[in-house]
Design a protein around this motif. Structure first.
Motif, PDB file in Angstrom:
ATOM      1  N   VAL C 265      50.420  50.238  47.763  1.00 25.46           N
ATOM      2  CA  VAL C 265      49.198  49.540  47.747  1.00 25.46           C
ATOM      3  C   VAL C 265      48.462  49.851  46.518  1.00 25.46           C
ATOM      4  O   VAL C 265      47.623  48.710  45.879  1.00 25.46           O
ATOM      5  N   ARG C 266      48.407  51.176  46.001  1.00 26.29           N
ATOM      6  CA  ARG C 266      47.810  51.567  44.966  1.00 26.29           C
ATOM      7  C   ARG C 266      48.241  50.943  43.541  1.00 26.29           C
ATOM      8  O   ARG C 266      47.478  50.651  42.786  1.00 26.29           O
ATOM      9  N   THR C 267      49.722  50.770  43.848  1.00 24.33           N
ATOM     10  CA  THR C 267      50.133  50.337  42.774  1.00 24.33           C
ATOM     11  C   THR C 267      49.671  48.633  42.542  1.00 24.33           C
ATOM     12  O   THR C 267      49.548  48.083  41.175  1.00 24.33           O
ATOM     13  N   LEU C 268      49.522  48.017  43.526  1.00 25.73           N
ATOM     14  CA  LEU C 268      49.139  46.486  43.336  1.00 25.73           C
ATOM     15  C   LEU C 268      47.638  46.516  42.798  1.00 25.73           C
ATOM     16  O   LEU C 268      47.420  45.552  42.163  1.00 25.73           O
ATOM     17  N   GLU C 269      46.799  47.391  43.241  1.00 28.45           N
ATOM     18  CA  GLU C 269      45.674  47.479  42.543  1.00 28.45           C
ATOM     19  C   GLU C 269      45.622  47.581  41.169  1.00 28.45           C
ATOM     20  O   GLU C 269      44.949  46.748  40.417  1.00 28.45           O
ATOM     21  N   ARG C 270      46.414  48.847  40.749  1.00 29.78           N
ATOM     22  CA  ARG C 270      46.806  49.033  39.255  1.00 29.78           C
ATOM     23  C   ARG C 270      47.038  47.648  38.532  1.00 29.78           C
ATOM     24  O   ARG C 270      46.905  47.600  37.482  1.00 29.78           O
ATOM     25  N   ALA C 271      47.871  47.115  39.113  1.00 28.81           N
ATOM     26  CA  ALA C 271      48.605  45.890  38.656  1.00 28.81           C
ATOM     27  C   ALA C 271      47.646  44.690  38.267  1.00 28.81           C
ATOM     28  O   ALA C 271      47.940  43.559  38.003  1.00 28.81           O
ATOM     29  N   GLY C 272      46.165  44.861  38.760  1.00 23.31           N
ATOM     30  CA  GLY C 272      45.252  43.854  38.600  1.00 23.31           C
ATOM     31  C   GLY C 272      45.219  42.775  39.689  1.00 23.31           C
ATOM     32  O   GLY C 272      44.853  41.560  39.764  1.00 23.31           O
ATOM     33  N   CYS C 273      45.625  43.297  40.723  1.00 24.30           N
ATOM     34  CA  CYS C 273      45.408  42.501  42.255  1.00 24.30           C
ATOM     35  C   CYS C 273      44.292  42.851  43.107  1.00 24.30           C
ATOM     36  O   CYS C 273      44.201  44.300  43.501  1.00 24.30           O
ATOM     37  N   TYR C 274      43.476  42.008  43.604  1.00 21.86           N
ATOM     38  CA  TYR C 274      42.412  42.243  44.638  1.00 21.86           C
ATOM     39  C   TYR C 274      43.283  41.695  46.114  1.00 21.86           C
ATOM     40  O   TYR C 274      43.468  40.605  45.996  1.00 21.86           O
ATOM     41  N   VAL C 275      43.595  42.702  46.928  1.00 19.00           N
ATOM     42  CA  VAL C 275      44.158  42.228  47.976  1.00 19.00           C
ATOM     43  C   VAL C 275      43.013  41.757  48.956  1.00 19.00           C
ATOM     44  O   VAL C 275      42.176  42.786  49.493  1.00 19.00           O
ATOM     45  N   ASN C 376      59.620  54.282  52.091  1.00 19.48           N
ATOM     46  CA  ASN C 376      59.905  55.451  51.097  1.00 19.48           C
ATOM     47  C   ASN C 376      60.052  54.965  49.711  1.00 19.48           C
ATOM     48  O   ASN C 376      60.862  55.730  48.928  1.00 19.48           O
ATOM     49  N   THR C 377      59.725  53.667  49.228  1.00 21.48           N
ATOM     50  CA  THR C 377      60.068  53.209  48.109  1.00 21.48           C
ATOM     51  C   THR C 377      59.593  54.175  46.941  1.00 21.48           C
ATOM     52  O   THR C 377      58.538  54.429  47.248  1.00 21.48           O
ATOM     53  N   GLY C 378      60.720  54.303  46.179  1.00 18.65           N
ATOM     54  CA  GLY C 378      60.037  55.512  45.101  1.00 18.65           C
ATOM     55  C   GLY C 378      59.852  54.768  43.713  1.00 18.65           C
ATOM     56  O   GLY C 378      59.337  55.152  42.775  1.00 18.65           O
ATOM     57  N   GLN C 379      60.584  53.643  43.798  1.00 17.95           N
ATOM     58  CA  GLN C 379      60.691  52.555  42.568  1.00 17.95           C
ATOM     59  C   GLN C 379      59.464  51.752  42.510  1.00 17.95           C
ATOM     60  O   GLN C 379      59.686  50.733  43.073  1.00 17.95           O
ATOM     61  N   LEU C 380      58.283  52.147  41.930  1.00 13.48           N
ATOM     62  CA  LEU C 380      57.100  51.209  42.098  1.00 13.48           C
ATOM     63  C   LEU C 380      57.067  50.255  40.842  1.00 13.48           C
ATOM     64  O   LEU C 380      56.226  49.336  40.652  1.00 13.48           O
ATOM     65  N   GLN C 381      57.913  50.830  39.598  1.00  8.85           N
ATOM     66  CA  GLN C 381      57.572  50.285  38.564  1.00  8.85           C
ATOM     67  C   GLN C 381      58.222  48.450  38.693  1.00  8.85           C
ATOM     68  O   GLN C 381      57.075  47.842  37.991  1.00  8.85           O
ATOM     69  N   PRO C 382      59.120  48.289  39.117  1.00  5.84           N
ATOM     70  CA  PRO C 382      59.429  46.851  39.094  1.00  5.84           C
ATOM     71  C   PRO C 382      58.388  45.866  40.009  1.00  5.84           C
ATOM     72  O   PRO C 382      58.157  44.789  39.669  1.00  5.84           O
TER      73      PRO C 382
END
Lengths: 458, 438, 400
Positions: C265-275, C376-382
């Motif tokens: 969820v934090r990754t989405l925010e950092r990617a420029g998304c407002y959920v 438990n996704t560890g791969q958030l970069q993609p």
């Protein structure tokens, strides 16, 4: 002398174990499985029989201890010498094959350039080989494919640009050539090659000329003694490819169970992590399998995974474990999917995590998968034996020891230094039983029998 | 649940009379489907578990079973292409391949196993029984056929190991107030209880014979293979024919053939001829793989393994516990039928059933064929395996395949596991015999 | 925590506390609650919807068992499931078999999909001493048909709850619980509304933490947390601490069961998304906040269930409704610019729904993208790259 052999055709390596009729191990041999199982099988068998001869040699010179000092070291020197001869011969074959292929793929001036380049490259490879097989040298791998491949790549990479040739095309030549070379089984004049190797070892050990004759007598004996393979039992992933009667083929499950039982008679649970699959096996007090589970279709967490990681880190497979052991803080890794191995690694390195910590995490992750499989097969409640190639990896063993204790408490954990041969060992025991109480021999036509036994003696 | 229609089958294959009878039944059915528009018959798509065939036939509609189309496509080696087509249209590689095969087939013109086009549905009869994916499947079909109504029949799950009178009532209420009115509207005819009763009486007759045939595997030499052969035997009764005189005749014929084999002490007939020595008696849980069906079967009979009981032959109805369609209570009996299908049973019940099979059919072992597509079957099978082992004292085998995704059948993997398993059984047996001798 | 203490928390303290609650897989809040309420039991439930009012009114603590984020090593769970089954049941089994769920006396498994359904059977076999119930909500939404059946289902669960806790609770107690959960759903809705209106104030990850903590906290406490959060968020805005950024407003679809790790969820925010809208923890909205609090409580729960128009992939969309319409409605009401289909790997309901929803969006020209995850996704970069590219595209279109 009568003996039997067990051959384990694995996805990555092919192993062979020779037993005498009292089930004593005479010799072991291993090779990479390559694309051709028949050849792999031949090579492993040849290696195991050779090993048997070296072991006979060792027994033969036990009385000469005052002359050579350490009998084991002297035998090892003889082996090194022998391997060097084998390696050089294979290298010559590779050179001529590459030259031949280059003649097809290149023309005119370019071909001339390639020829000149090859003169330099293969010359350097011979010199490198002499160093690699020096009496006390250590190698990343003993397989020709690995040794020759890495020095070819290195040397061609250096020389190609200067010569204005394409590195990729020259790599393509190698890829084709190595398949052809590996498919070729070399006939060896044992007395001659062993003689050459013996001279080198004697010189290197500084043994006085007048004592030489006794050693040559022993070499002559071991080179000519008849190793009569009465039964061959095949196992492993590629066993169906063996031209054996059905009764001479046993599943690797039964063989690993029996092999582990032979080495550690109190074993009740066996974990085998091989290149392409992982097996958890429960055995009874006689080594008879009572249940087993193999990894599901997803091969994540098998030995091959470590191979990918090693490639990705540009390390030798057996360098991974020691590096992982230097970790002070294990990184948590949730996925051991081979497809994502590279990406996962790069991500983590990019995030500043240390190689050794990532590796420690990967080893733990692999063993976690194995723990699940063990649980599927019924868990561990008594002596436990770890076999297969991954059992040679100290970091994997550390992780396993820890996890077994966390999940099952104090359990005796057995690992044999020759654990990779467990399946072949079990197969060879089946072969001894078959030889003593034949169920098929009388039913097998002479022709099949001959085919099976072909190459049985060197 | 298979009618193998591959007419190119090797001529050397011995076939029983009943197989020809079945083949003709199916061919005729596809002819009727191909002519549905001209004959004015309405076409109803539905599922095998919880199929309301008698009701469909009482309205003179023609059933189409997308699951069967998918498995036929698998056997005819078309499924790979269909699945790829569906994946190109946005379907995930993770989900059920029956659905994707079916969608792919529709995208490519909806040509059935006989080469004839399958008509569009006039009604989607969504019998949501024992499989959640059914629900999504017909939502997807409704998207493709926006004018086709969906008759949704929610069959509650036997979560607590039994069905209650309230569950029966719920299903009956849905039949009365949702399903039947939709049939009446689509066909323009009223519900004919008399016709339904007649069909139900026929169903019970065929069911008696089917149970007899499946239980014949209890003989020391099993006259049938209850999995690979079994999927043929359940064909008519699990699909469009239950309740018809044709199905009654088929099962009579089948029973006669099996009776003859029992008397002669003969085993089943495999694609390579009559089966030889039966070394291992195996119980199988889970659906078969269809893309390599023959190859898979061969791995058994080559090793002398015969399947004496399977759960898959119960997905379209569990009859061995005594249930028969009862013409005296037509709607209740349909409800009870739906509620009792195998995939609608909870896990402890399924474990009990498999453990019983091992005992009653004197099996040497059991196999879980874990199929990627089908979570209803597969999720929890590893726990079931341990439980059955505990209850029977027999070690089980576990393999992974898929229904119709050719990418998910690794012959060498499956063979390796099966061989290892059979060898383990042989080794155990030899050890036990040695002990007795000593 | 005492209710007055919650009201004294700063924003940072409140979020730290809620995050600690969410990520505590020893279920300390449950253990504390049981220590404070000796003899009272706790009842676990899985996503998506169960009537928590019945558990609460019987004097028990409803506990959402939503898996274990990315923080648990899975051994026993993997022993039970093939590689093609989603991750949630693995961590739930792991939690159970490692004794972490010992404080939970029974489990409710809703009819979300076949995996959760079968998990109810696994539970029966693995934990025979604990109550394990399959909660089969109807897929027929006619009050006279599905409603009648649902009433039977609720009657049975209610009887089980009373028996498990040795309770003599009455209709009035049940009505009181309904009132509390009405309030809970109303406060949740207010938080969601605030997020839709000002996503830079109520951010995706904060709302996620707040809601997820609510799956574990007693509802009385959670209500105070929600109210306090709303109050603090307003104050933060007034103080000018939170400013709007040029982000894309997106809706999350497909995450109704297995929850993403907080890091995602934090990754989405950092990617420029407002959920601005999601389907995480749908139970916080299911039934709405107006379940009647007079008369026959069970009837009220039945009626509200039948009337509720919210959709999920686990619920059949009857004839007459068009798949995707509900989603498009929520996109409109939250002023969103696109949809991120975010389904757990191997989630049949979400992944089978996805093509239908995507087609519906295509028809009205709403852009979307998709990725899969596991808890438990560890791969958030993609995922970050995908969401970031999507957000950038939306912003470019928005300006065009």
């Amino acid at each position: 002398m009568k003996c039997t052999i067990g051959i384990d055709l694995g996805s990555t390596t092919t192993k062979a174990v020779v037993l005498d009729m009292q089930e004593n191990v005479l010799g072991r041999g291993i090779t990479n499985s390559r694309s051709n199982y028949d050849v792999a099988c031949d090579v492993a068998r040849t290696e195991a029989l050779l090993d048997a001869r070296f072991n006979l040699f060792r027994s033969g010179i036990v009385g000469f201890q005052q002359i050579v000092g350490d009998v084991d070291a002297f035998t090892e020197a003889l082996r090194q010498g022998f391997r060097l001869q084998q390696h050089l011969e294979t290298l010559r074959e590779l050179e001529s094959t590459c030259g031949h292929l280059a003649g097809i793929l290149f023309t005119g001036q370019e071909l001339e350039k390639v020829k000149a380049l090859y003169d330099g490259v293969f010359g350097a490879m011979v010199i490198e080989a002499e160093q690699l097989f020096a009496i006390d040298a250590k190698r990343r791998s003993d397989f020709f494919r690995d040794i020759a491949g890495s020095s070819y790549m290195k040397l061609v990479d250096l020389a190609a640009a200067d010569a204005g040739l394409s590195f990729e095309r020259l790599l393509g030549v190698y890829d084709k050539a190595i398949l052809l070379v590996e498919a070729h089984v070399f006939k060896v004049d044992l007395t001659k090659v062993l003689g050459l190797s013996l001279r080198r070892a004697l010189d290197s050990a500084g043994v006085a000329q007048e004592a030489h004759a006794e050693f040559f007598d022993v070499v002559h004996h071991v080179a000519t003694v008849d190793l009569d393979l009465v039964v061959t039992v095949g196992t492993g992933y590629g066993r169906a490819r063996l031209p054996f009667p059905k009764e001479w083929i046993r599943s690797e499950i039964l063989c690993h169970g029996l092999g582990a039982h032979a080495t550690f008679p109190n074993t009740r649970t066996v974990l085998d992590i091989g290149g392409q699959d992982t097996k958890a096996i429960q055995v009874d007090g006689d080594g008879i399998v009572t249940s087993f589970q193999m990894n599901d279709r997803c091969a994540a967490g098998c030995g091959r995974y470590l191979g990918y990681i090693a490639d990705e880190m540009n390390l030798g497979l057996h360098e991974l474990g020691p590096l992982a052991q230097t970790s002070t803080s294990t990184v948590k890794i949730n996925s051991t999917c081979t497809v994502f191995a590279g990406a996962e690694l790069r991500d983590r390195l990019a995030a500043g995590q240390k190689r050794e910590d990532i590796l420690a995490g990967l080893h733990r992750a692999i063993i976690l998968r194995a723990m699940s499989l063990l649980a599927r097969s019924g868990g561990i409640d008594n002596e436990f034996t770890f076999t297969g190639g991954v059992a040679n990896n100290a970091a994997a063993v550390d992780a396993l020891r820890k996890l077994v204790e966390e999940n099952y408490g104090e359990i005796t954990l057995n690992i044999s230094p020759s654990s990779i041969y467990t399946g072949a060992h079990g197969a060879a025991i089946f072969a001894v039983r078959e030889a003593l109480h034949p169920t098929v021999l009388d039913r097998v036509s002479d022709k099949t029998n001959e085919a099976v036994l072909a190459g049985g003696t060197l | 649940m298979s009618q193998n229609l591959d007419v190119d089958a090797k001529p050397s294959i011995e076939k029983e009379e009943s197989m020809f009878v079945q083949k003709k039944m199916i061919a005729d059915h596809f002819d009727r489907l191909a002519n549905a528009k001209e004959s004015g018959k309405k076409v109803v798509y539905t599922f095998v578990p919880g199929n309301l065939t008698e009701l469909m036939l009482s309205f003179d509609t023609l059933p189409v079973l997308p699951e069967i189309n998918a498995l036929q496509a698998g056997m005819r080696k078309m499924s790979g292409e269909y699945i790829a087509e569906a994946e190109r249209h946005g379907h995930s590689e993770d989900v059920c391949t029956y659905v994707k095969c079916d969608i792919g087939m529709m995208l490519k013109g909806n040509i059935g196993p006989t080469g004839q086009k399958i008509p569009d549905p006039d009604l989607l009869l969504l019998s949501y029984t024992g499989c959640f994916t059914f629900l999504k499947w017909f939502e997807l079909l409704r998207d493709r056929y926006p004018n086709c109504p969906v008759a949704m029949l929610h069959v509650p799950y036997q979560g607590e190991g039994e069905y209650t009178p309230e569950m029966v009532k719920y299903v009956v209420e849905q039949l009365k107030r949702e399903i039947i009115p939709k049939f009446e509207k689509v066909t323009g005819t009223s519900f004919n209880e008399g016709a339904l009763k007649e069909l139900l009486a026929n169903s019970a007759l065929a069911e008696n014979d089917l149970v007899w045939v499946l239980e014949a595997a209890k003989n020391p030499v099993s006259p049938i293979d209850s999995y690979f052969g079994g999927v043929y035997y359940i064909g008519p009764i699990f699909t469009s024919f239950r309740g018809t005189p044709g199905a009654v005749a088929y099962y009579k014929q089948l029973r006669k053939e099996v009776e003859a084999r029992v008397e002669a002490g003969e085993g089943p007939i495999t694609p390579d001829g009559p089966m030889g020595e039966q070394k291992f008696r195996i119980v199988v849980e889970g659906p078969p793989n269809w893309t390599s069906f023959r190859e898979f079967w061969k791995m058994f009979y080559d090793e002398g393994a015969v399947v004496v009981a399977s759960t898959y032959t119960k997905v379209g109805g569990v009859y061995e516990r005594g249930f028969r369609h009862d013409p005296e209570k037509p709607l209740e009996t349909l409800a009870e039928y739906c509620l009792g299908c195998y995939t609608n049973l909870n896990l402890p019940d399924r474990v009990g059933m498999i453990a019983n099979y091992v005992k009653e059919y004197n099996a040497d072992g059991f196999l879980m064929n874990s199929v990627k597509s089908c979570n209803s079957f597969s999720s929890g099978q590893l726990v079931m395996l341990r439980e059955v082992e505990k209850r029977t004292g027999r070690a089980g085998a576990f393999i992974e395949t898929d229904l119709v995704d050719p990418r998910y059948f690794s012959a060498s993997n499956v063979k390796n596991r099966l061989e290892s398993y059979f060898q383990m059984l042989a080794q155990k047996r030899a050890a036990a015999q040695a002990e007795v001798m000593a | 925590m005492e209710l007055e203490q919650i009201n004294a928390l700063s924003m940072e303290e409140l979020l730290t506390k809620c995050e600690a609650v969410c990520l505590d897989f020893n279920f300390t809040t449950v253990r504390e609650w049981k220590a404070e309420n000796p003899g009272q039991k706790a009842m676990g439930f899985l996503p998506t919807y169960v009537p928590r009012e019945l558990i609460h009114a019987a004097g028990m603590l409803p506990v959402g068992v939503l898996g274990a984020d990315d923080s648990l090593e899975i051994v026993r769970g993997d022993a039970c499931f093939q590689s093609y089954i989603c991750h949630l049941p693995r961590s739930v089994v792991e939690l159970g078999m490692t004794g972490r769920l010992d404080c939970i006396d029974g489990m409710l498994f809703p009819s979300t999909c076949d995996v959760i359904r079968n998990l109810s059977g696994i539970w029966k076999m693995q934990f025979p001493d604990k109550l394990s119930l399959y909660f089969d909500a109807p897929q027929n939404f006619d009050m006279d048909i599905g409603g009648k059946f649902y009433r039977v289902v609720l009657d049975e669960i209610w009887a089980h709850m009373l028996k498990l806790n040795g309770s003599t609770a009455t209709n009035d107690d049940l009505l009181a619980s309904i009132a509390l959960y009405n309030l809970n759903r109303r406060l949740c809705a207010e938080v969601y509304d605030m997020r839709a209106a000002r996503p830079w104030v109520a951010t995706a990850s904060e709302v996620y933490i707040l809601m997820r903590a609510g799956m574990l906290l007693p509802v009385e406490q959670h209500n105070v947390y929600l109210a306090r959060y709303l109050e603090l968020a307003e104050a933060e805005t007034k103080a000018g601490n939170r400013r709007e950024m040029d982000n894309a407003r997106v809706v999350i679809s497909g995450s109704f069961c297995e929850q993403p790790p907080l890091a995602l969820v934090r990754t989405l925010e950092r990617a420029g998304c407002y959920v601005v809208e999601d389907d995480y923890m749908m139970i916080t909205r299911w039934l709405g906040c107006g379940v009647p609090v007079e008369g026959d409580a069970l009837h009220n729960l039945v009626q509200s269930y039948m009337d509720y128009k919210g959709e999920s992939a686990a619920k059949f969309v009857p004839d007459g409704c068009k798949k995707g319409t509900e989603l498009i409605g929520r996109i409109g009401s939250t002023n969103a610019e696109g949809v991120l289909f975010s389904a757990p790997s191997f989630c049949d309901p979400a992944l089978l729904d996805q093509p239908m929803l995507q087609e519906a969006l295509d028809r009205v020209g709403i852009s979307h993208t998709a990725f899969k995850y596991s808890e438990n996704t560890g791969q958030l970069q993609p995922i970050r790259e995908r969401a970031g590219t999507f957000a950038d595209t939306i912003k470019l279109w928005g300006e065009a």
